[in-house]
Design a protein around this motif. Structure first.
Motif, PDB file in Angstrom:
ATOM      1  N   TYR B  35      -9.120  -5.275  -4.093  1.00  0.00           N
ATOM      2  CA  TYR B  35      -9.038  -5.198  -5.539  1.00  0.00           C
ATOM      3  C   TYR B  35      -7.585  -5.328  -5.971  1.00  0.00           C
ATOM      4  O   TYR B  35      -6.662  -4.943  -5.240  1.00  0.00           O
ATOM      5  N   GLN B  37      -5.024  -4.182  -9.178  1.00  0.00           N
ATOM      6  CA  GLN B  37      -4.931  -3.252 -10.297  1.00  0.00           C
ATOM      7  C   GLN B  37      -3.630  -3.502 -11.052  1.00  0.00           C
ATOM      8  O   GLN B  37      -2.548  -3.489 -10.476  1.00  0.00           O
ATOM      9  N   ASP B  38      -3.743  -3.745 -12.344  1.00  0.00           N
ATOM     10  CA  ASP B  38      -2.588  -3.937 -13.216  1.00  0.00           C
ATOM     11  C   ASP B  38      -2.530  -2.790 -14.221  1.00  0.00           C
ATOM     12  O   ASP B  38      -3.565  -2.195 -14.536  1.00  0.00           O
ATOM     13  N   GLN B  41      -5.350  -1.649 -16.759  1.00  0.00           N
ATOM     14  CA  GLN B  41      -6.543  -2.422 -16.415  1.00  0.00           C
ATOM     15  C   GLN B  41      -7.374  -1.680 -15.385  1.00  0.00           C
ATOM     16  O   GLN B  41      -6.865  -0.878 -14.607  1.00  0.00           O
ATOM     17  N   GLY B  42      -8.641  -2.019 -15.364  1.00  0.00           N
ATOM     18  CA  GLY B  42      -9.480  -1.521 -14.283  1.00  0.00           C
ATOM     19  C   GLY B  42      -9.238  -2.333 -13.031  1.00  0.00           C
ATOM     20  O   GLY B  42      -8.445  -3.268 -13.011  1.00  0.00           O
ATOM     21  N   LEU B  43      -9.932  -1.968 -11.978  1.00  0.00           N
ATOM     22  CA  LEU B  43      -9.809  -2.704 -10.722  1.00  0.00           C
ATOM     23  C   LEU B  43     -10.599  -4.004 -10.820  1.00  0.00           C
ATOM     24  O   LEU B  43     -11.753  -4.017 -11.262  1.00  0.00           O
ATOM     25  N   LEU B  45     -12.020  -7.342  -8.640  1.00  0.00           N
ATOM     26  CA  LEU B  45     -12.368  -7.716  -7.277  1.00  0.00           C
ATOM     27  C   LEU B  45     -11.806  -9.092  -6.931  1.00  0.00           C
ATOM     28  O   LEU B  45     -12.070 -10.075  -7.625  1.00  0.00           O
ATOM     29  N   LYS B  57     -15.824 -14.822  -2.450  1.00  0.00           N
ATOM     30  CA  LYS B  57     -14.879 -14.698  -3.553  1.00  0.00           C
ATOM     31  C   LYS B  57     -15.367 -13.652  -4.552  1.00  0.00           C
ATOM     32  O   LYS B  57     -16.563 -13.563  -4.833  1.00  0.00           O
ATOM     33  N   GLY B  58     -14.415 -12.922  -5.076  1.00  0.00           N
ATOM     34  CA  GLY B  58     -14.704 -11.998  -6.159  1.00  0.00           C
ATOM     35  C   GLY B  58     -14.422 -12.667  -7.493  1.00  0.00           C
ATOM     36  O   GLY B  58     -14.550 -13.877  -7.641  1.00  0.00           O
ATOM     37  N   ASP B  59     -13.991 -11.868  -8.443  1.00  0.00           N
ATOM     38  CA  ASP B  59     -13.795 -12.379  -9.801  1.00  0.00           C
ATOM     39  C   ASP B  59     -12.458 -13.100 -10.008  1.00  0.00           C
ATOM     40  O   ASP B  59     -12.319 -13.906 -10.933  1.00  0.00           O
ATOM     41  N   PHE B  88      -0.647  -3.844  -8.062  1.00  0.00           N
ATOM     42  CA  PHE B  88      -1.014  -2.855  -7.060  1.00  0.00           C
ATOM     43  C   PHE B  88      -2.315  -3.325  -6.429  1.00  0.00           C
ATOM     44  O   PHE B  88      -3.293  -3.592  -7.128  1.00  0.00           O
ATOM     45  N   LEU B  90      -5.458  -2.795  -3.798  1.00  0.00           N
ATOM     46  CA  LEU B  90      -6.257  -1.756  -3.161  1.00  0.00           C
ATOM     47  C   LEU B  90      -7.318  -2.367  -2.269  1.00  0.00           C
ATOM     48  O   LEU B  90      -8.036  -3.281  -2.669  1.00  0.00           O
ATOM     49  N   SER B  99     -22.186  -0.179  -1.702  1.00  0.00           N
ATOM     50  CA  SER B  99     -20.830  -0.484  -2.151  1.00  0.00           C
ATOM     51  C   SER B  99     -20.278   0.580  -3.072  1.00  0.00           C
ATOM     52  O   SER B  99     -19.070   0.724  -3.191  1.00  0.00           O
ATOM     53  N   ALA B 102     -17.602   3.590  -1.811  1.00  0.00           N
ATOM     54  CA  ALA B 102     -16.470   2.933  -1.184  1.00  0.00           C
ATOM     55  C   ALA B 102     -15.335   3.915  -0.967  1.00  0.00           C
ATOM     56  O   ALA B 102     -15.075   4.781  -1.805  1.00  0.00           O
ATOM     57  N   PHE B 104     -11.286   4.120  -0.441  1.00  0.00           N
ATOM     58  CA  PHE B 104     -10.120   3.311  -0.755  1.00  0.00           C
ATOM     59  C   PHE B 104      -8.913   3.674   0.099  1.00  0.00           C
ATOM     60  O   PHE B 104      -8.734   4.839   0.486  1.00  0.00           O
TER      61      PHE B 104
END
Lengths: 110, 113
Positions: B35, B37-38, B41-43, B45, B57-59, B88, B90, B99, B102, B104
């Motif tokens: 993930y 993280q900015d 913002q949320g995490l 993927l 692939k994620g988003d 950042f 993760l 899932s 999880a 971290f």
């Protein structure tokens, strides 16, 4: 990590008071919801979860409430302590993938 | 102790360079995730893997690459094609199909200088 709290909604709470953190989710098909706590410079830690067929679940000092009608999730922390200061994220699971909310910063005032 | 370890904690990269972030877990989890993280913002993927030698692939996969040669390891390469790599990162792992449960790592802070 250490800057993740910037620009987030912030809840300031007096030590000993109860905290309520809210989260709106988007996917009505999500079957599982989780709250995570993230302290500065660290990865998220699991706090509590709830399945979509429940509306309330209690843990140690924490309670999660789920309102599927309005797609709303909340986390209640009883007797907030300084160690509760962190960013709190909700997450929903849909299609076996997690989607995270943007987070809420909680600041506990001694 | 079982856990998930990311290294390094802080990483600096010059523009145009590729850099690889390490993620190792000894939880015997089949699924691993990356993930980003900015601030504010949320995490989000980037990539995930549910089994050795397979990943999806994620988003926000553009500008990133991964490999899954071992169950325990899921390194992430931030390539020069990633236009805004400072963030950042993760890593997480879980049992396949669970899932939401999880675990971290502690994260890697990548800064482009």
């Amino acid at each position: 990590g250490e800057s993740v709290g910037l620009h987030l909604p912030t809840l300031s709470v007096q030590e000993g008071d109860n905290s309520i953190i809210n989260c709106a989710y988007s996917n009505s098909a999500s079957d599982y919801f989780i709250w995570y706590k993230q302290e500065s410079g660290k990865g998220p830690q699991f706090i509590i979860d709830i399945r979509s067929n429940m509306d309330k679940r209690q843990g140690q000092r924490v309670t999660v409430l789920l309102n599927k009608t309005v797609k709303h999730l909340s986390l209640q922390i009883a007797a907030t302590q300084p160690g509760d200061s962190a960013v709190y994220f909700c997450a929903e699971r849909g299609n076996n993938r997690l989607a995270f909310g943007k987070g809420n910063q909680v600041v506990v005032i001694p | 102790d079982g856990g998930i370890t990311q290294s390094p904690k802080y990483l600096f990269r010059k523009e145009g360079q590729n850099v690889t972030l390490s993620c190792e877990q000894n939880l015997n989890h089949d699924a691993m995730y990356w993930y980003r993280q900015d601030p504010g913002q949320g995490l989000r993927l980037i990539y995930y893997s549910q089994i050795v030698n397979d990943f999806q692939k994620g988003d926000i996969a553009e500008g990133y690459s991964v490999s899954r040669e071992k169950k325990e390891s899921f390194p992430l390469t931030v390539t020069s094609a990633q236009k805004n790599p400072t963030a950042f990162y993760l890593c997480a792992s879980s049992i396949v199909g669970r899932s939401a449960e999880a675990f971290f790592g502690q994260g890697t802070r990548l800064t482009v200088v």
